[in-house]
Scaffold this active site. Structure first.
Site, PDB file in Angstrom:
ATOM      1  N   ASP A   1       0.762  -1.139   0.426  1.00 40.40           N
ATOM      2  CA  ASP A   1      -0.008  -0.035  -0.066  1.00 40.40           C
ATOM      3  C   ASP A   1       1.028   1.046   0.090  1.00 40.40           C
ATOM      4  O   ASP A   1       2.229   1.425   0.743  1.00 40.40           O
ATOM      5  CB  ASP A   1      -1.190   0.133   1.353  1.00 40.40           C
ATOM      6  CG  ASP A   1      -2.044   1.177   0.968  1.00 40.40           C
ATOM      7  OD1 ASP A   1      -2.143   1.265   0.483  1.00 40.40           O
ATOM      8  OD2 ASP A   1      -2.611   1.028   1.553  1.00 40.40           O
TER       9      ASP A   1
ATOM     10  N   HIS B   1       2.672   3.544  -8.818  1.00 36.74           N
ATOM     11  CA  HIS B   1       2.568   2.078  -9.067  1.00 36.74           C
ATOM     12  C   HIS B   1       4.065   1.325 -10.067  1.00 36.74           C
ATOM     13  O   HIS B   1       4.066   0.323  -9.804  1.00 36.74           O
ATOM     14  CB  HIS B   1       1.291   1.847  -9.735  1.00 36.74           C
ATOM     15  CG  HIS B   1      -0.090   2.406  -9.368  1.00 36.74           C
ATOM     16  ND1 HIS B   1      -0.659   1.819  -8.100  1.00 36.74           N
ATOM     17  CD2 HIS B   1      -0.565   2.993  -9.605  1.00 36.74           C
ATOM     18  CE1 HIS B   1      -1.408   2.112  -7.997  1.00 36.74           C
ATOM     19  NE2 HIS B   1      -1.844   3.022  -8.385  1.00 36.74           N
TER      20      HIS B   1
ATOM     21  N   LEU C   1      11.411 -19.687  -5.339  1.00 37.90           N
ATOM     22  CA  LEU C   1      10.194 -19.194  -4.943  1.00 37.90           C
ATOM     23  C   LEU C   1       8.866 -18.979  -5.364  1.00 37.90           C
ATOM     24  O   LEU C   1       8.891 -19.343  -6.155  1.00 37.90           O
ATOM     25  CB  LEU C   1      10.550 -17.682  -5.045  1.00 37.90           C
ATOM     26  CG  LEU C   1       9.755 -16.561  -4.219  1.00 37.90           C
ATOM     27  CD1 LEU C   1       9.654 -16.930  -2.789  1.00 37.90           C
ATOM     28  CD2 LEU C   1       9.777 -14.963  -4.544  1.00 37.90           C
TER      29      LEU C   1
HETATM   30  C1  FPP Z   1      -2.159   0.705  -3.547  1.00 45.51           C
HETATM   31  O1  FPP Z   1      -1.448   1.759  -3.158  1.00 45.51           O
HETATM   32  C2  FPP Z   1      -1.356  -0.798  -3.729  1.00 45.51           C
HETATM   33  C3  FPP Z   1      -1.991  -1.057  -4.880  1.00 45.51           C
HETATM   34  C4  FPP Z   1      -3.179  -0.949  -5.705  1.00 45.51           C
HETATM   35  C5  FPP Z   1      -1.336  -1.742  -6.516  1.00 45.51           C
HETATM   36  C6  FPP Z   1      -0.281  -1.539  -7.386  1.00 45.51           C
HETATM   37  C7  FPP Z   1       0.879  -2.711  -7.052  1.00 45.51           C
HETATM   38  C8  FPP Z   1       1.878  -2.290  -7.478  1.00 45.51           C
HETATM   39  C9  FPP Z   1       1.873  -1.279  -9.001  1.00 45.51           C
HETATM   40  C10 FPP Z   1       3.138  -3.594  -7.556  1.00 45.51           C
HETATM   41  C11 FPP Z   1       3.210  -4.392  -8.589  1.00 45.51           C
HETATM   42  C12 FPP Z   1       1.933  -5.096  -9.027  1.00 45.51           C
HETATM   43  C13 FPP Z   1       1.629  -6.252 -10.201  1.00 45.51           C
HETATM   44  C14 FPP Z   1       0.282  -6.310 -10.519  1.00 45.51           C
HETATM   45  C15 FPP Z   1       2.392  -7.083  -9.753  1.00 45.51           C
HETATM   46  P1  FPP Z   1      -2.259   2.718  -3.141  1.00 45.51           P
HETATM   47  O2  FPP Z   1      -2.512   2.759  -5.269  1.00 45.51           O
HETATM   48  O3  FPP Z   1      -3.946   2.229  -2.063  1.00 45.51           O
HETATM   49  O4  FPP Z   1      -1.552   4.002  -2.494  1.00 45.51           O
HETATM   50  P2  FPP Z   1      -2.985   4.941  -2.016  1.00 45.51           P
HETATM   51  O5  FPP Z   1      -3.417   4.412  -0.346  1.00 45.51           O
HETATM   52  O6  FPP Z   1      -1.699   5.457  -1.618  1.00 45.51           O
HETATM   53  O7  FPP Z   1      -3.590   5.794  -2.557  1.00 45.51           O
END
Ligand code: FPP
Length: 252
Positions: free
Chosen positions: A28, A45, A139
């Site tokens: 997060d 992201h 892994l």
């Molecule tokens: C939360 O940040 C993260 C996500 C919703 C997932 C995104 C994850 C990645 C990009 C890592 C790799 C992904 C994959 C598909 C392999 P947020 O947007 O909720 O952050 P905020 O709470 O600060 O708004």
């Protein structure tokens, strides 16, 4: 479980004595990481995806066997359409660009969640990535994508009923065997970055006895050293599974 640290004299910081077999991460804070830098959320992201590489490498170095990441929840569909598209395209990009390297590093990719609802092209890529890496054993990477913990339990119950299992045969092992994560063990440690202190429908059934580790660090900044801190903290925990301290000490 108290840590005695090995690798004395090694310039690298201590390696945790007890390494959890299965670590699950709620990644997060990408959006807030970007906002703090005056960047678009998509940049967060992108950095978050970059960080995943570091964490995969660190997991192998620490000897973690299974990593489960929460990449897209069933609730994430409620985000603005453009952001949903970005999150979908990230997984597609990871498969297109990183699959070969992940395979060569011995990573076995598994998908947990529902394929239904995801664009057919991406569904096929996910299935291909899982199939292509299925014999790897360095892994295991469970990618929770279009995943919801309650949804998983509902589907398990529906399937148990559809299979005609008599109610007398329903126990914890049976229900576990209907979870996406079966036959893998439950997570020992669940990490959530970014300062939020909740589980957000992640591994609802599997995490009942997991240790939780919350850190204010945003996911793009949660690198190897942050993971080490989480593992060292895990080493300071006593897992009682409902028993008393005395019982745990007697058993050890
Ligand atoms: C939360 O940040 C993260 C996500 C919703 C997932 C995104 C994850 C990645 C990009 C890592 C790799 C992904 C994959 C598909 C392999 P947020 O947007 O909720 O952050 P905020 O709470 O600060 O708004």
């Amino acid at each position: 479980m108290v840590a005695t640290l090995r690798n004395n004299g090694n310039p690298e910081p201590p390696i945790p004595e007890v390494v959890p077999r299965h670590v699950a991460i709620i990644m997060d804070g990408n959006g807030r990481w970007a906002k703090a830098r005056g960047l678009p959320r998509t940049e967060g992201h992108r950095q978050g995806t970059e960080n995943l590489r570091n964490i995969l490498k660190a997991c192998v170095e620490f000897g973690i066997e299974i990593l489960t990441i929460y990449a897209f929840s069933t609730e994430n569909w409620k985000r603005p359409r453009a952001e949903v598209r970005v999150l979908m395209s990230i997984l597609e990009m990871v498969i297109d660009r990183e699959l070969k390297e992940l395979h060569e590093s011995g990573v076995q990719i598994r998908h947990i969640g529902e394929l239904e609802g995801i664009a057919p092209v991406l569904q096929r890529k996910i299935q291909y990535a899982c199939d292509y890496t299925k014999d790897n054993d360095k892994l295991i990477l469970n990618v929770a994508f279009n995943y919801g913990g309650r949804d998983e339990i509902i589907r398990a119950v529906q399937q148990i009923v559809a299979d005609g299992i008599p109610s007398t045969e329903i126990d914890e092992d049976l229900i576990s065997s209907y979870m996406y994560t079966s036959p893998l063990p439950d997570p020992d440690l669940v990490i959530r970055t970014s300062g939020e202190v909740r589980s957000s429908n992640f591994l609802v059934w599997q995490s009942t006895y997991s240790e939780y580790y919350f850190t204010p660090v945003y996911w793009p900044d949660f690198g190897k050293e942050e993971l080490r801190k989480a593992l060292l903290e895990y080493n300071r925990r006593t897992r009682r599974f409902g028993q008393t301290d005395e019982q745990i000490n007697d058993n050890s």
